[in-house]
Design a protein around this motif. Structure first.
Motif, PDB file in Angstrom:
ATOM      1  N   LEU A 116       0.835  -1.197   0.000  1.00 61.04           N
ATOM      2  CA  LEU A 116       0.000   0.000   0.000  1.00 61.04           C
ATOM      3  C   LEU A 116       0.869   1.246   0.000  1.00 61.04           C
ATOM      4  CD1 LEU A 116      -3.098   0.487   2.189  1.00 61.04           C
ATOM      5  CD2 LEU A 116      -1.409   2.273   1.994  1.00 61.04           C
ATOM      6  N   THR A 144       1.283   3.622  -3.443  1.00 60.58           N
ATOM      7  CA  THR A 144       0.798   4.996  -3.333  1.00 60.58           C
ATOM      8  C   THR A 144       1.926   5.982  -3.625  1.00 60.58           C
ATOM      9  OG1 THR A 144      -0.782   4.255  -1.663  1.00 60.58           O
ATOM     10  CG2 THR A 144      -0.441   6.605  -1.852  1.00 60.58           C
ATOM     11  N   ARG A 187       2.684   6.243  -7.334  1.00 60.46           N
ATOM     12  CA  ARG A 187       1.665   6.952  -8.105  1.00 60.46           C
ATOM     13  C   ARG A 187       1.764   8.469  -7.933  1.00 60.46           C
ATOM     14  NH1 ARG A 187      -0.956   7.908 -12.457  1.00 60.46           N
ATOM     15  NH2 ARG A 187      -3.089   8.590 -12.165  1.00 60.46           N
ATOM     16  N   GLN A 188       2.338   8.910  -6.841  1.00 59.99           N
ATOM     17  CA  GLN A 188       2.419  10.347  -6.584  1.00 59.99           C
ATOM     18  C   GLN A 188       3.178  11.061  -7.684  1.00 59.99           C
ATOM     19  OE1 GLN A 188       3.861  10.147  -2.407  1.00 59.99           O
ATOM     20  NE2 GLN A 188       2.703  12.038  -2.321  1.00 59.99           N
ATOM     21  N   LEU A 247      -6.650   2.270  -5.721  1.00 61.62           N
ATOM     22  CA  LEU A 247      -5.591   3.275  -5.704  1.00 61.62           C
ATOM     23  C   LEU A 247      -6.134   4.635  -5.290  1.00 61.62           C
ATOM     24  CD1 LEU A 247      -2.659   3.949  -6.192  1.00 61.62           C
ATOM     25  CD2 LEU A 247      -3.209   4.294  -8.598  1.00 61.62           C
ATOM     26  N   THR A 248      -7.294   4.992  -5.777  1.00 63.46           N
ATOM     27  CA  THR A 248      -7.928   6.254  -5.398  1.00 63.46           C
ATOM     28  C   THR A 248      -8.195   6.300  -3.900  1.00 63.46           C
ATOM     29  OG1 THR A 248      -8.928   6.453  -7.577  1.00 63.46           O
ATOM     30  CG2 THR A 248      -9.930   7.736  -5.806  1.00 63.46           C
ATOM     31  N   TRP A 279      -6.564   4.640  -1.562  1.00 67.67           N
ATOM     32  CA  TRP A 279      -5.288   4.755  -0.870  1.00 67.67           C
ATOM     33  C   TRP A 279      -4.755   6.176  -0.927  1.00 67.67           C
ATOM     34  CZ3 TRP A 279      -2.288  -0.137  -2.922  1.00 67.67           C
ATOM     35  CH2 TRP A 279      -2.914  -1.291  -2.429  1.00 67.67           C
ATOM     36  N   LEU A 280      -4.811   6.792  -2.098  1.00 68.35           N
ATOM     37  CA  LEU A 280      -4.335   8.175  -2.228  1.00 68.35           C
ATOM     38  C   LEU A 280      -5.163   9.120  -1.355  1.00 68.35           C
ATOM     39  CD1 LEU A 280      -3.635   8.286  -6.052  1.00 68.35           C
ATOM     40  CD2 LEU A 280      -1.943   8.524  -4.227  1.00 68.35           C
ATOM     41  N   TYR A 298      -6.632   8.388   1.398  1.00 66.37           N
ATOM     42  CA  TYR A 298      -6.218   8.180   2.779  1.00 66.37           C
ATOM     43  C   TYR A 298      -5.020   9.071   3.115  1.00 66.37           C
ATOM     44  CZ  TYR A 298      -4.096   6.118   6.888  1.00 66.37           C
ATOM     45  OH  TYR A 298      -3.536   5.958   8.126  1.00 66.37           O
ATOM     46  N   PHE A 299      -3.999   9.068   2.262  1.00 61.95           N
ATOM     47  CA  PHE A 299      -2.795   9.845   2.550  1.00 61.95           C
ATOM     48  C   PHE A 299      -2.996  11.343   2.380  1.00 61.95           C
ATOM     49  CE2 PHE A 299      -0.625   5.776   2.251  1.00 61.95           C
ATOM     50  CZ  PHE A 299       0.144   5.866   3.403  1.00 61.95           C
ATOM     51  N   ARG A 300      -3.994  11.747   1.643  1.00 59.69           N
ATOM     52  CA  ARG A 300      -4.266  13.178   1.462  1.00 59.69           C
ATOM     53  C   ARG A 300      -5.197  13.725   2.534  1.00 59.69           C
ATOM     54  NH1 ARG A 300      -5.219  12.329  -4.815  1.00 59.69           N
ATOM     55  NH2 ARG A 300      -3.057  12.441  -5.490  1.00 59.69           N
TER      56      ARG A 300
END
Length: 112
Positions: A19, A23, A26-27, A49-50, A52-53, A55-57
């Motif tokens: 994960l 992620t 992909r950044q 993927l969306t 996961w991204l 989550y980090f944003r």
């Protein structure tokens, strides 16, 4: 009720290391991997993927784990650089990609 970060890391089919790495890959679309390439490499879907991204944003920067960790990082890692900037910091500090990723995961998931 468990905090969102515990639910996110604790109940996913994917390993936390996958994960985190996917992620980070992909950044930054100019340098990041395409969704198609990540799907071929790891078998993930665009919605995954969306998520996961997202989550980090949105979630991780508000988490207690991130607040605790970010206070110990000098210079600080900008929230918009998560998770790639965080991984890079740990890899640089450890001098080894594997050790850096393991240390990063330990901090994020376990808050150690």
């Amino acid at each position: 009720m468990l905090p969102p970060s515990v639910l996110f890391w604790g109940r996913r089919v994917y390993w936390a290391s996958v994960l985190l790495v996917v992620t980070a890959l992909r950044q930054g679309r100019d340098q990041g991997y395409t969704v198609e390439k990540l799907k071929a490499l790891f078998g993930i879907t665009r919605p995954t993927l969306t998520r996961w991204l997202s989550y980090f944003r949105q979630i991780f920067p508000c988490s207690q784990s991130w607040r605790r960790l970010s206070g110990r990082l000098m210079p600080p890692v900008a929230e918009h650089e998560l998770p790639r900037g965080l991984i890079e910091r740990f890899v640089q500090a450890r001098g080894d990609p594997e050790l850096g990723l393991m240390a990063c995961l330990r901090e994020i998931v376990l808050g150690l």
